[in-house]
Design a protein around this motif. Structure first.
Motif, PDB file in Angstrom:
ATOM      1  N   TRP A 163       0.834  -1.208   0.000  1.00  0.00           N
ATOM      2  CA  TRP A 163       0.000   0.000   0.000  1.00  0.00           C
ATOM      3  C   TRP A 163       0.865   1.253   0.000  1.00  0.00           C
ATOM      4  O   TRP A 163       0.618   2.198  -0.754  1.00  0.00           O
ATOM      5  CB  TRP A 163      -0.892   0.031   1.257  1.00  0.00           C
ATOM      6  N   HIS A 164       1.851   1.231   0.881  1.00  0.00           N
ATOM      7  CA  HIS A 164       2.657   2.435   1.110  1.00  0.00           C
ATOM      8  C   HIS A 164       3.424   2.831  -0.163  1.00  0.00           C
ATOM      9  O   HIS A 164       3.410   3.992  -0.579  1.00  0.00           O
ATOM     10  CB  HIS A 164       3.618   2.170   2.276  1.00  0.00           C
ATOM     11  N   HIS A 165       4.081   1.842  -0.753  1.00  0.00           N
ATOM     12  CA  HIS A 165       4.880   2.128  -1.949  1.00  0.00           C
ATOM     13  C   HIS A 165       4.004   2.319  -3.191  1.00  0.00           C
ATOM     14  O   HIS A 165       4.100   3.330  -3.894  1.00  0.00           O
ATOM     15  CB  HIS A 165       5.883   0.991  -2.172  1.00  0.00           C
ATOM     16  N   LEU A 202      11.402  12.021   0.213  1.00  0.00           N
ATOM     17  CA  LEU A 202      11.534  11.396   1.539  1.00  0.00           C
ATOM     18  C   LEU A 202      11.177   9.910   1.498  1.00  0.00           C
ATOM     19  O   LEU A 202      11.810   9.105   2.190  1.00  0.00           O
ATOM     20  CB  LEU A 202      10.673  12.138   2.566  1.00  0.00           C
ATOM     21  N   HIS A 203      10.184   9.539   0.694  1.00  0.00           N
ATOM     22  CA  HIS A 203       9.876   8.107   0.602  1.00  0.00           C
ATOM     23  C   HIS A 203      11.035   7.338  -0.032  1.00  0.00           C
ATOM     24  O   HIS A 203      11.382   6.240   0.409  1.00  0.00           O
ATOM     25  CB  HIS A 203       8.569   7.866  -0.159  1.00  0.00           C
ATOM     26  N   ASP A 204      11.650   7.903  -1.070  1.00  0.00           N
ATOM     27  CA  ASP A 204      12.828   7.251  -1.659  1.00  0.00           C
ATOM     28  C   ASP A 204      13.899   7.009  -0.600  1.00  0.00           C
ATOM     29  O   ASP A 204      14.499   5.940  -0.509  1.00  0.00           O
ATOM     30  CB  ASP A 204      13.423   8.137  -2.759  1.00  0.00           C
ATOM     31  N   GLY A 249       4.376  13.541  10.486  1.00  0.00           N
ATOM     32  CA  GLY A 249       4.954  13.335   9.153  1.00  0.00           C
ATOM     33  C   GLY A 249       6.206  12.477   9.202  1.00  0.00           C
ATOM     34  O   GLY A 249       6.166  11.284   8.957  1.00  0.00           O
ATOM     35  N   TRP A 250       7.310  13.123   9.569  1.00  0.00           N
ATOM     36  CA  TRP A 250       8.595  12.434   9.480  1.00  0.00           C
ATOM     37  C   TRP A 250       9.525  12.829  10.624  1.00  0.00           C
ATOM     38  O   TRP A 250       9.530  13.988  11.051  1.00  0.00           O
ATOM     39  CB  TRP A 250       9.313  12.844   8.177  1.00  0.00           C
ATOM     40  N   ALA A 251      10.337  11.876  11.043  1.00  0.00           N
ATOM     41  CA  ALA A 251      11.537  12.192  11.815  1.00  0.00           C
ATOM     42  C   ALA A 251      12.703  12.068  10.843  1.00  0.00           C
ATOM     43  O   ALA A 251      12.792  11.082  10.097  1.00  0.00           O
ATOM     44  CB  ALA A 251      11.712  11.217  12.976  1.00  0.00           C
ATOM     45  N   CYS A 268      12.451   8.531   8.798  1.00  0.00           N
ATOM     46  CA  CYS A 268      11.475   7.577   9.330  1.00  0.00           C
ATOM     47  C   CYS A 268      10.077   8.166   9.117  1.00  0.00           C
ATOM     48  O   CYS A 268       9.765   9.236   9.644  1.00  0.00           O
ATOM     49  CB  CYS A 268      11.741   7.322  10.815  1.00  0.00           C
ATOM     50  N   ASP A 269       9.281   7.466   8.349  1.00  0.00           N
ATOM     51  CA  ASP A 269       7.925   7.919   8.018  1.00  0.00           C
ATOM     52  C   ASP A 269       6.989   7.557   9.163  1.00  0.00           C
ATOM     53  O   ASP A 269       6.797   6.375   9.455  1.00  0.00           O
ATOM     54  CB  ASP A 269       7.492   7.213   6.721  1.00  0.00           C
ATOM     55  N   VAL A 270       6.442   8.586   9.823  1.00  0.00           N
ATOM     56  CA  VAL A 270       5.498   8.314  10.913  1.00  0.00           C
ATOM     57  C   VAL A 270       4.083   8.790  10.574  1.00  0.00           C
ATOM     58  O   VAL A 270       3.274   9.044  11.462  1.00  0.00           O
ATOM     59  CB  VAL A 270       5.985   8.884  12.266  1.00  0.00           C
ATOM     60  N   GLU A 289       0.391   7.899   9.565  1.00  0.00           N
ATOM     61  CA  GLU A 289      -0.324   6.688  10.013  1.00  0.00           C
ATOM     62  C   GLU A 289      -0.294   5.584   8.964  1.00  0.00           C
ATOM     63  O   GLU A 289      -0.291   4.396   9.302  1.00  0.00           O
ATOM     64  CB  GLU A 289      -1.759   7.043  10.416  1.00  0.00           C
ATOM     65  N   HIS A 290      -0.252   5.955   7.677  1.00  0.00           N
ATOM     66  CA  HIS A 290      -0.223   4.899   6.646  1.00  0.00           C
ATOM     67  C   HIS A 290       1.039   4.041   6.753  1.00  0.00           C
ATOM     68  O   HIS A 290       1.111   2.967   6.178  1.00  0.00           O
ATOM     69  CB  HIS A 290      -0.392   5.482   5.230  1.00  0.00           C
ATOM     70  N   SER A 291       2.020   4.543   7.494  1.00  0.00           N
ATOM     71  CA  SER A 291       3.301   3.837   7.604  1.00  0.00           C
ATOM     72  C   SER A 291       3.274   2.723   8.644  1.00  0.00           C
ATOM     73  O   SER A 291       4.050   1.767   8.548  1.00  0.00           O
ATOM     74  CB  SER A 291       4.383   4.861   7.978  1.00  0.00           C
TER      75      SER A 291
HETATM   76 FE   LIG Z   1       4.534   7.485   3.693  1.00  0.00          FE
END
Ligand SMILES: [Fe+2]
Length: 199
Positions: free
Chosen positions: A26-28, A74-76, A121-123, A156-158, A160-162
């Motif tokens: 799902w995430h990717h 950031l996802h990459d 979002g992200w750390a 680090c993706d935080v 919720e979908h992560s």
């Molecule tokens: Fe994400």
């Protein structure tokens, strides 16, 4: 030019049990693909508006580029800084700088976890090219709270979908497990490159 979504650098089930195959699919395939599509669409709008000299929706498209390009980048980074062989601690130059700038790896990890528990979002661990030091930052969405000159090293993706499907509201458990799949070879190479570019 248009941007494309690269395949994951490992199989969808490669990070189990830390991150499930379902979440990675799902995430990717859905979320990350959405940012790539959003970025391309916004760039097309900007190009059309420049051509027609009608800038009535350009501000929205500019914001869309920022949001979606940041999401893609950031996802990459996130995919690349994890691997089934992860879980070690950094070595070499990056390890030395973490010790210098945070006191110890443990202090860095504690601070990064605090950012991860707070961010919407992200750390991120970034190399701050302005003050020549490593920093942890907590980013909302993909870009709010980013620091100028901050070159991302580890993400680090935080969102919720992560993690929510695997961990429910226990985000802290996800972050703890994230460290077990962090592969420091990629962030180390990224840090070396950033330092050589900006020093
Ligand atoms: Fe994400």
């Amino acid at each position: 030019m248009s941007y494309e979504l690269d395949s994951l650098p490992y199989d969808y089930d490669a990070l189990e049990p830390h991150i499930s195959e379902q979440v990675l699919r799902w995430h990717h395939d859905t979320h990350h693909q959405g940012y790539v599509n959003g970025w391309n669409g916004a760039e097309e709008s900007l190009a059309e508006n420049r051509e027609s000299h009608d800038f009535s929706d350009s501000a929205g498209a500019i914001r869309s580029v920022t949001h979606n390009s940041s999401g893609h980048i950031l996802h990459d980074l996130f995919w690349q800084n994890m691997s089934p062989e992860g879980g070690d601690q950094p070595e070499g130059e990056l390890a030395d700088r973490i010790e210098e700038d945070f006191g110890s790896y443990e202090a860095w990890e504690g601070e990064f976890s605090a950012a991860a528990s707070d961010a919407s979002g992200w750390a991120l661990l970034v190399y701050d090219t302005f003050s020549n030091q490593l920093r942890n930052v907590a980013v909302d969405d993909h870009d709010k709270g980013a620091i100028w000159g901050g070159h991302p090293i580890l993400a680090c993706d935080v969102w919720e979908h992560s993690y929510y499907y695997d961990y429910g509201p226990a985000r802290g458990d996800f972050v703890e497990n994230f460290f077990d799949v962090v592969d420091w070879s990629e962030p180390s190479a990224r840090f070396d490159q950033a330092v050589s570019l900006f020093e």
